[in-house]
Design a protein around this motif. Structure first.
Motif, PDB file in Angstrom:
ATOM      1  N   UNK A 119      -5.995  60.718   0.656  1.00  0.00           N
ATOM      2  CA  UNK A 119      -7.525  61.570   0.351  1.00  0.00           C
ATOM      3  C   UNK A 119      -7.847  61.672   2.339  1.00  0.00           C
ATOM      4  N   UNK A 120      -7.324  61.589   3.658  1.00  0.00           N
ATOM      5  CA  UNK A 120      -7.534  61.691   4.866  1.00  0.00           C
ATOM      6  C   UNK A 120      -7.899  63.248   5.308  1.00  0.00           C
ATOM      7  N   UNK A 121      -8.724  64.344   5.076  1.00  0.00           N
ATOM      8  CA  UNK A 121      -9.654  65.036   5.390  1.00  0.00           C
ATOM      9  C   UNK A 121      -8.516  64.926   6.931  1.00  0.00           C
ATOM     10  N   UNK A 122      -8.142  66.309   7.732  1.00  0.00           N
ATOM     11  CA  UNK A 122      -6.307  67.227   8.636  1.00  0.00           C
ATOM     12  C   UNK A 122      -5.818  65.674   8.548  1.00  0.00           C
ATOM     13  N   UNK A 123      -5.493  65.515   7.541  1.00  0.00           N
ATOM     14  CA  UNK A 123      -3.930  64.852   7.938  1.00  0.00           C
ATOM     15  C   UNK A 123      -3.500  65.142   9.299  1.00  0.00           C
ATOM     16  N   UNK A 124      -3.092  66.388   9.665  1.00  0.00           N
ATOM     17  CA  UNK A 124      -2.200  66.994  10.636  1.00  0.00           C
ATOM     18  C   UNK A 124      -3.124  66.658  12.022  1.00  0.00           C
ATOM     19  N   UNK A 125      -3.456  66.482  11.938  1.00  0.00           N
ATOM     20  CA  UNK A 125      -4.734  66.260  12.856  1.00  0.00           C
ATOM     21  C   UNK A 125      -4.603  65.177  13.606  1.00  0.00           C
ATOM     22  N   UNK A 126      -4.557  64.201  12.627  1.00  0.00           N
ATOM     23  CA  UNK A 126      -4.249  62.528  12.420  1.00  0.00           C
ATOM     24  C   UNK A 126      -2.835  62.547  12.732  1.00  0.00           C
ATOM     25  N   UNK A 127      -2.288  63.142  12.624  1.00  0.00           N
ATOM     26  CA  UNK A 127      -0.319  63.181  12.755  1.00  0.00           C
ATOM     27  C   UNK A 127      -0.254  63.135  13.687  1.00  0.00           C
ATOM     28  N   UNK A 128      -0.714  63.705  14.175  1.00  0.00           N
ATOM     29  CA  UNK A 128      -0.630  64.166  15.615  1.00  0.00           C
ATOM     30  C   UNK A 128      -0.969  62.993  16.932  1.00  0.00           C
ATOM     31  N   UNK A 129      -2.139  62.542  16.540  1.00  0.00           N
ATOM     32  CA  UNK A 129      -3.010  61.825  17.530  1.00  0.00           C
ATOM     33  C   UNK A 129      -1.804  60.538  17.604  1.00  0.00           C
ATOM     34  N   UNK A 130      -1.525  60.275  15.991  1.00  0.00           N
ATOM     35  CA  UNK A 130      -0.378  59.019  15.878  1.00  0.00           C
ATOM     36  C   UNK A 130       0.520  59.211  16.740  1.00  0.00           C
TER      37      UNK A 130
END
Length: 183
Positions: A50-61
């Motif tokens: 349910x995370x919004x913008x998961x690709x962006x957060x994956x890049x951050x990780x």
């Protein structure tokens, strides 16, 4: 040399998973043997549904993990160059902010002691105005002018710097130019 990323708290808040759990999961998946894109893809598979913008957060990780294992330092891009930004907010329109920016930079023979590698490029959309330039030291700058509520934000993004000190020098220079846009 390993560096703790400054955004691990934000990652934890957004994903609901403490950084220690992200780090453990990535180490268990042998992410230290993966390249950036593969780490980001792995992180994407571990994101809450349910995370919004998961690709962006994956890049951050992926970036935070690479900093943790010493593969890159804060401000360093995947290609080894460095980047940074500075911003200002103005009580004007998009076109008004662009005009102020153009007035501040027009006629400059040198930018932070560097010359333009080519004429700056301008582009726009309904919600954005852009100014892009390349400089003799290899750095590039993109200025993003966008709506921020009733005001306008000018974000100056420096990329392709050879080291963090170059980023710092460019940010200092651009802060002076941003001050001119405020009148």
């Amino acid at each position: 040399m390993a560096t703790r990323s400054s955004n691990t708290d934000a990652i934890a808040r957004a994903t609901g998973r403490p950084w220690s759990q992200w780090s453990k999961a990535l180490h268990e998946a042998s992410a230290t043997e993966l390249v950036h894109q593969q780490i980001a893809q792995l992180a994407a598979t571990l994101m809450p549904k349910d995370l919004k913008n998961p690709e962006w957060w994956a890049q951050s990780v992926a970036v935070a993990f690479e900093q943790e294992i010493g593969r890159r330092v804060p401000g360093q891009a995947q290609d080894g160059s460095f980047q940074g930004s500075t911003t200002a907010t103005l009580p004007t329109t998009l076109d008004g902010a662009l005009e102020r920016w153009l007035q501040a930079v027009s006629g400059l023979a040198e930018f932070n002691g560097q010359t333009l590698a080519e004429d700056p490029a301008l582009s726009s959309s309904e919600r954005w105005r852009y100014w892009r330039a390349s400089f003799s030291d290899g750095t590039k700058t993109q200025v993003d002018i966008g709506l921020k509520g009733e005001k306008v934000s000018i974000a100056v993004n420096v990329t392709k710097a050879g080291n963090p000190e170059m980023v710092s020098e460019w940010k200092s220079f651009w802060r002076q130019i941003l001050a001119l846009t405020k009148g």
